[in-house]
Design a protein around this motif. Sequence first.
Motif, PDB file in Angstrom:
ATOM      1  N   ASP A   1      16.135   6.336   6.050  1.00  0.00           N
ATOM      2  CA  ASP A   1      15.768   7.701   6.468  1.00  0.00           C
ATOM      3  C   ASP A   1      16.476   8.083   7.766  1.00  0.00           C
ATOM      4  O   ASP A   1      16.958   9.209   7.917  1.00  0.00           O
ATOM      5  CB  ASP A   1      14.239   7.813   6.647  1.00  0.00           C
ATOM      6  CG  ASP A   1      13.504   7.867   5.311  1.00  0.00           C
ATOM      7  OD1 ASP A   1      14.166   8.074   4.275  1.00  0.00           O
ATOM      8  OD2 ASP A   1      12.262   7.701   5.301  1.00  0.00           O
TER       9      ASP A   1
ATOM     10  N   ARG B   1      12.544   7.824   1.921  1.00  0.00           N
ATOM     11  CA  ARG B   1      12.256   6.469   1.445  1.00  0.00           C
ATOM     12  C   ARG B   1      10.944   5.932   2.017  1.00  0.00           C
ATOM     13  O   ARG B   1      10.156   5.340   1.318  1.00  0.00           O
ATOM     14  CB  ARG B   1      13.386   5.512   1.871  1.00  0.00           C
ATOM     15  CG  ARG B   1      14.741   5.837   1.307  1.00  0.00           C
ATOM     16  CD  ARG B   1      14.805   5.470  -0.162  1.00  0.00           C
ATOM     17  NE  ARG B   1      16.136   5.702  -0.691  1.00  0.00           N
ATOM     18  CZ  ARG B   1      17.084   4.776  -0.724  1.00  0.00           C
ATOM     19  NH1 ARG B   1      16.851   3.557  -0.268  1.00  0.00           N
ATOM     20  NH2 ARG B   1      18.271   5.062  -1.222  1.00  0.00           N
TER      21      ARG B   1
ATOM     22  N   ASN C   1      10.874  13.302  -6.178  1.00  0.00           N
ATOM     23  CA  ASN C   1      10.572  11.959  -5.686  1.00  0.00           C
ATOM     24  C   ASN C   1       9.372  12.063  -4.745  1.00  0.00           C
ATOM     25  O   ASN C   1       9.180  13.063  -4.055  1.00  0.00           O
ATOM     26  CB  ASN C   1      11.777  11.388  -4.929  1.00  0.00           C
ATOM     27  CG  ASN C   1      11.472  10.005  -4.373  1.00  0.00           C
ATOM     28  OD1 ASN C   1      10.971   9.145  -5.088  1.00  0.00           O
ATOM     29  ND2 ASN C   1      11.715   9.799  -3.094  1.00  0.00           N
ATOM     30  N   VAL C   2       8.549  11.031  -4.726  1.00  0.00           N
ATOM     31  CA  VAL C   2       7.391  11.054  -3.838  1.00  0.00           C
ATOM     32  C   VAL C   2       7.044   9.634  -3.409  1.00  0.00           C
ATOM     33  O   VAL C   2       7.198   8.685  -4.182  1.00  0.00           O
ATOM     34  CB  VAL C   2       6.188  11.752  -4.531  1.00  0.00           C
ATOM     35  CG1 VAL C   2       5.776  11.023  -5.792  1.00  0.00           C
ATOM     36  CG2 VAL C   2       5.012  11.900  -3.592  1.00  0.00           C
ATOM     37  N   VAL C   3       6.641   9.496  -2.152  1.00  0.00           N
ATOM     38  CA  VAL C   3       6.106   8.217  -1.672  1.00  0.00           C
ATOM     39  C   VAL C   3       4.841   8.525  -0.878  1.00  0.00           C
ATOM     40  O   VAL C   3       4.753   9.541  -0.210  1.00  0.00           O
ATOM     41  CB  VAL C   3       7.101   7.421  -0.791  1.00  0.00           C
ATOM     42  CG1 VAL C   3       8.231   6.866  -1.626  1.00  0.00           C
ATOM     43  CG2 VAL C   3       7.653   8.282   0.333  1.00  0.00           C
ATOM     44  N   MET C   4       3.905   7.609  -0.972  1.00  0.00           N
ATOM     45  CA  MET C   4       2.616   7.867  -0.329  1.00  0.00           C
ATOM     46  C   MET C   4       2.139   6.577   0.323  1.00  0.00           C
ATOM     47  O   MET C   4       2.347   5.495  -0.203  1.00  0.00           O
ATOM     48  CB  MET C   4       1.650   8.316  -1.434  1.00  0.00           C
ATOM     49  CG  MET C   4       0.202   8.323  -1.060  1.00  0.00           C
ATOM     50  SD  MET C   4      -0.738   8.983  -2.471  1.00  0.00           S
ATOM     51  CE  MET C   4      -2.379   8.483  -2.000  1.00  0.00           C
ATOM     52  N   SER C   5       1.529   6.725   1.485  1.00  0.00           N
ATOM     53  CA  SER C   5       1.016   5.511   2.128  1.00  0.00           C
ATOM     54  C   SER C   5      -0.501   5.546   2.138  1.00  0.00           C
ATOM     55  O   SER C   5      -1.111   6.566   2.421  1.00  0.00           O
ATOM     56  CB  SER C   5       1.528   5.398   3.556  1.00  0.00           C
ATOM     57  OG  SER C   5       0.726   6.166   4.414  1.00  0.00           O
TER      58      SER C   5
ATOM     59  N   HIS D   1       0.812  -1.216   0.000  1.00  0.00           N
ATOM     60  CA  HIS D   1       0.000   0.000   0.000  1.00  0.00           C
ATOM     61  C   HIS D   1       0.842   1.261   0.000  1.00  0.00           C
ATOM     62  O   HIS D   1       0.453   2.282   0.541  1.00  0.00           O
ATOM     63  CB  HIS D   1      -0.966  -0.007   1.191  1.00  0.00           C
ATOM     64  CG  HIS D   1      -2.128  -0.919   0.963  1.00  0.00           C
ATOM     65  ND1 HIS D   1      -3.076  -1.178   1.903  1.00  0.00           N
ATOM     66  CD2 HIS D   1      -2.475  -1.630  -0.128  1.00  0.00           C
ATOM     67  CE1 HIS D   1      -3.973  -2.024   1.404  1.00  0.00           C
ATOM     68  NE2 HIS D   1      -3.622  -2.314   0.171  1.00  0.00           N
TER      69      HIS D   1
ATOM     70  N   PRO E   1       7.225   5.709   3.516  1.00  0.00           N
ATOM     71  CA  PRO E   1       5.993   6.473   3.346  1.00  0.00           C
ATOM     72  C   PRO E   1       5.378   6.920   4.670  1.00  0.00           C
ATOM     73  O   PRO E   1       4.331   7.549   4.677  1.00  0.00           O
ATOM     74  CB  PRO E   1       5.077   5.491   2.619  1.00  0.00           C
ATOM     75  CG  PRO E   1       5.547   4.145   3.042  1.00  0.00           C
ATOM     76  CD  PRO E   1       7.027   4.268   3.280  1.00  0.00           C
TER      77      PRO E   1
ATOM     78  N   ASN F   1      13.385   0.900   4.313  1.00  0.00           N
ATOM     79  CA  ASN F   1      13.065   2.288   3.936  1.00  0.00           C
ATOM     80  C   ASN F   1      13.229   3.234   5.121  1.00  0.00           C
ATOM     81  O   ASN F   1      13.856   4.283   5.006  1.00  0.00           O
ATOM     82  CB  ASN F   1      11.622   2.380   3.415  1.00  0.00           C
ATOM     83  CG  ASN F   1      11.408   1.570   2.155  1.00  0.00           C
ATOM     84  OD1 ASN F   1      12.333   1.380   1.371  1.00  0.00           O
ATOM     85  ND2 ASN F   1      10.201   1.066   1.968  1.00  0.00           N
TER      86      ASN F   1
ATOM     87  N   ARG G   1       2.508   4.029  -2.439  1.00  0.00           N
ATOM     88  CA  ARG G   1       2.409   4.502  -3.819  1.00  0.00           C
ATOM     89  C   ARG G   1       3.665   5.302  -4.134  1.00  0.00           C
ATOM     90  O   ARG G   1       4.069   6.158  -3.352  1.00  0.00           O
ATOM     91  CB  ARG G   1       1.159   5.360  -3.989  1.00  0.00           C
ATOM     92  CG  ARG G   1       0.746   5.602  -5.412  1.00  0.00           C
ATOM     93  CD  ARG G   1      -0.538   6.402  -5.512  1.00  0.00           C
ATOM     94  NE  ARG G   1      -1.741   5.602  -5.310  1.00  0.00           N
ATOM     95  CZ  ARG G   1      -2.264   4.781  -6.219  1.00  0.00           C
ATOM     96  NH1 ARG G   1      -1.681   4.625  -7.381  1.00  0.00           N
ATOM     97  NH2 ARG G   1      -3.361   4.104  -5.954  1.00  0.00           N
ATOM     98  N   ALA G   2       4.294   5.017  -5.244  1.00  0.00           N
ATOM     99  CA  ALA G   2       5.542   5.698  -5.607  1.00  0.00           C
ATOM    100  C   ALA G   2       5.746   5.580  -7.112  1.00  0.00           C
ATOM    101  O   ALA G   2       5.128   4.732  -7.770  1.00  0.00           O
ATOM    102  CB  ALA G   2       6.715   5.082  -4.850  1.00  0.00           C
TER     103      ALA G   2
ATOM    104  N   ARG H   1       4.799  11.973   1.069  1.00  0.00           N
ATOM    105  CA  ARG H   1       6.119  12.504   1.428  1.00  0.00           C
ATOM    106  C   ARG H   1       6.880  12.820   0.139  1.00  0.00           C
ATOM    107  O   ARG H   1       7.063  11.960  -0.719  1.00  0.00           O
ATOM    108  CB  ARG H   1       6.887  11.502   2.295  1.00  0.00           C
ATOM    109  CG  ARG H   1       6.077  11.055   3.517  1.00  0.00           C
ATOM    110  CD  ARG H   1       6.939  10.301   4.495  1.00  0.00           C
ATOM    111  NE  ARG H   1       7.920  11.173   5.104  1.00  0.00           N
ATOM    112  CZ  ARG H   1       9.065  10.741   5.640  1.00  0.00           C
ATOM    113  NH1 ARG H   1       9.357   9.447   5.615  1.00  0.00           N
ATOM    114  NH2 ARG H   1       9.907  11.605   6.178  1.00  0.00           N
TER     115      ARG H   1
END
Lengths: 627, 212
Positions: A261, B58, B32-36, A180, B60, A257, A182-183, B53
């Motif tokens: 960070d 890295r 760059n983008v990440v989403m949860s 779940h 989300p 991940n 999204r990237a 984000r």
Amino acid sequence: MNIYEQVLNGKPGEKALLLGNEAIARGFLEAAVGVAATYPGTPSSEVGDTLSEIAKEGNFYFEVSVNEKVAVEVAYAAAISGLRSFAFMKHVGLNVAADALMSIAYSGVKGGMVIMTADDPSMFSSQNEQDNRHYAELAHMPMIEPSTPQEAKDYLIRAFEISEKLGMPVLFRTTTRVSHMRAPVVLGPKEDRLVMAGSFPGHLAHVTLPSFSIKSRKALTVRLEHAGVISQQTDLNRLEVFGNGEYGFITSGSAYNSLVDVIRKHSIGAEILKVGMSNPLPEERIASFLMNHDYIFVVEELDPYLEQKVRVIAQREGIPVLLHGKLDRTFPEEFEYNADVIERSLAEPLKLKLEVHEVPMVVQQVPPRPPVLCPGCPHRATYYAVKRAVRMSGIKDVTYSSDIGCYSLGAYEPFEMADVLLEMGGSLGAASGLGKLTGSHVIAFVGDSTFFHAGMPALVNAVRNGSRLMLVVLDNSTTAMTGQQTNPGLPYDGMGNPAKPVSIEEMIRSTGVQNVETVDPYDLKAFLPAVMRSLKSEGVSAVVARRECAILRDRELRKGKTMPVYVVDTKKCGLCMNCVTNFSCPAIDIKDGHISIDPDLCDGCGVCSQPMVCPFNAIIPGVRNGI
Amino acid sequence: MEYNVIIAGVGGQGVVTLGSVIAESAMDARLNVVMSEIHGLSQRGGSVSVEVRIGDVRSPITPAGAADLILGLESIEAFRVLDKANSNTLVLVNSRHMTPVYLSIRGKEYPDIRELARSAGNTARIHFMDAENLAREAGSERAAGTALLGAALSMTSIPFDAHNVHSALEKRFSGRLYDINFDAFERGEKAGIEVLEGRGDYIQAGKAAIGR
Ligand code: SF4
Ligand code: SF4
């Protein structure tokens, strides 16, 4: 271009913003897989939702199987016939499929076969947080674990290659935060899928009788040794250096991940061994990694799976290393890892300076909003009617055995009608025992999809062993909680083609149950007496409460632009509060001392307007301004 | 660079869609983008939040206190995620009120939002905004999130601009829905400027600003 079109027709080199699960569907196309089978379960469901949308144009076979075990068996059948096949499910679904899984390892496959398990650390939508990496060990199967949507797509293709190379299935493990997430995903070329028809699997080629399995047992060891060589060489396991690379970190999946960070934020000198192939592990690479660092941290979610194996390697090779993980309590054993958790765990050993961030008081003052049944949900009417019927029948000792689906929410207030709730189909199994062994009135709730999934054998068991229970099938004509997938009771299949529905009533009757009634839960006046009759019968009786899911109904009504709405006539309202206290549709609330209905939420089911909910007939049809 | 957006609301309000629009906008700006997306137990009616984000990250999951922007599609839901806010976080709260069943069952009404805002104090820069109405003027309440995004873009610096949002809207919506969302976005942008200039019918949380 919508997401489905992007997955289906996106050109190589294009970047698409994909959910992990959508990226997996794209990987499926890029790997030219011919067959997919699943039973829906969060967080794996969008893989199937995507495949289902594109199956016809994509020229592959997609099936929503009756349960996960059958899904794996169907995919296995394809794989031994030379086709590439993919079975996918949520983590507990693999428990259902485990029997097949264990034998398939012995049997081996011809076409590549990948079985995906989507684990759920922190249990966002599951009954437990079991760590399915253990299945890889148990079944002696290779396992691959991506961390991002890009890896999810790319690694799936690799998994098929490895499966074919080894002649055995490969397990593919995601977690909620990977499935779940999204990237951006860079798409690759889609391979043409030429062969659709499988070929004969071979005379006596896949039999697992003892005399056969004794021979395949050794072959299995050899296959896993080959897998070990692959793990040793593959870039699925990779090294990454940050700063001076002083501290060694071994990690995988979603934890990777967050770890990156944290390492960047605190400029930690680190070398990461990112494990993308978690069974078998690259043991020699791990050994040399251990030799290169004085301090090692194993950062992984759920069980200390990697840590234990790494400790064994260190011990066996006699490598003196300071190793921190879960076993020495540096990291928590439970729940998912995020940057906050990892940072807190590393603060002491690495002397990190953390900013104190307190949760502001106001957060605690916000009233809770737990999940609820939708406005217009037929299950609300069902629970309401059954509760009333039990009370009106004068029954005091009632035990509710419930199951997995939207109707699980019946366990919450105002109904609280679940004394037992375990796993898929468990309502009937537990009810079979409770009805036989206790004097209580046992009521089992099961949804249509769950009934087919694992309820049927338990029903047979209850009838056969003379248990006494009332079965309520909450048939909303879909598999709702996971996003409205099809099931065997419906007239269309996973590809969207017409299919012959299986009748729940006939299945129940065929076991010998005589008292089977079908009612519309929206019709409380007819529903209540049906339940009362059923409660009186000896042995097993059944009520099938059939009314389609409110979300499906909404979609239909919106198309026709005829959504009804209900309003409260405050002059008639006696403020008895029954509608909010005991029925509790989320569209009904209290405003300025009056009952009111939010027209944007009301789905117009009208159940609240019935005298059994509103004795003052104060809830009446209204007029909606636009849809 | 790192920019964290949290969208909070109730299941069925389009929280995920708004998140996707923001993520697509960032991607359109070549970031760059990440989403949860967390899909809980209920389809509609439960608390939902989505995190987007942007930049050099890295995971989300937004760390505590690290949100730069919070868009609350439903009023109290904006307050529920304030553990992710810091005193610089811009919080835009839609005027939409949906009473949790938890309260109705107990015979209680929707909580006093000003009370919550007062108690939030200087936790974050909280602004209330009738995005619901802006969206209605544009054609549908369902575009309230897009209006909030428009306002946010006028009120704070976000690492993408209106053009990026336009092309994201184009990607996500078609036909009438696109027109409505485009309009709602522009109305939001204007409303945001009015707030900055101290005009308009908006309240700022915190001590002095309460009570219009
Ligand atoms: S008609 Fe009544 S029960 Fe049905 S959705 Fe509207 S308010 Fe809820
Ligand atoms: S059930 Fe009817 S009379 Fe009772 S509070 Fe609700 S609307 Fe009023």
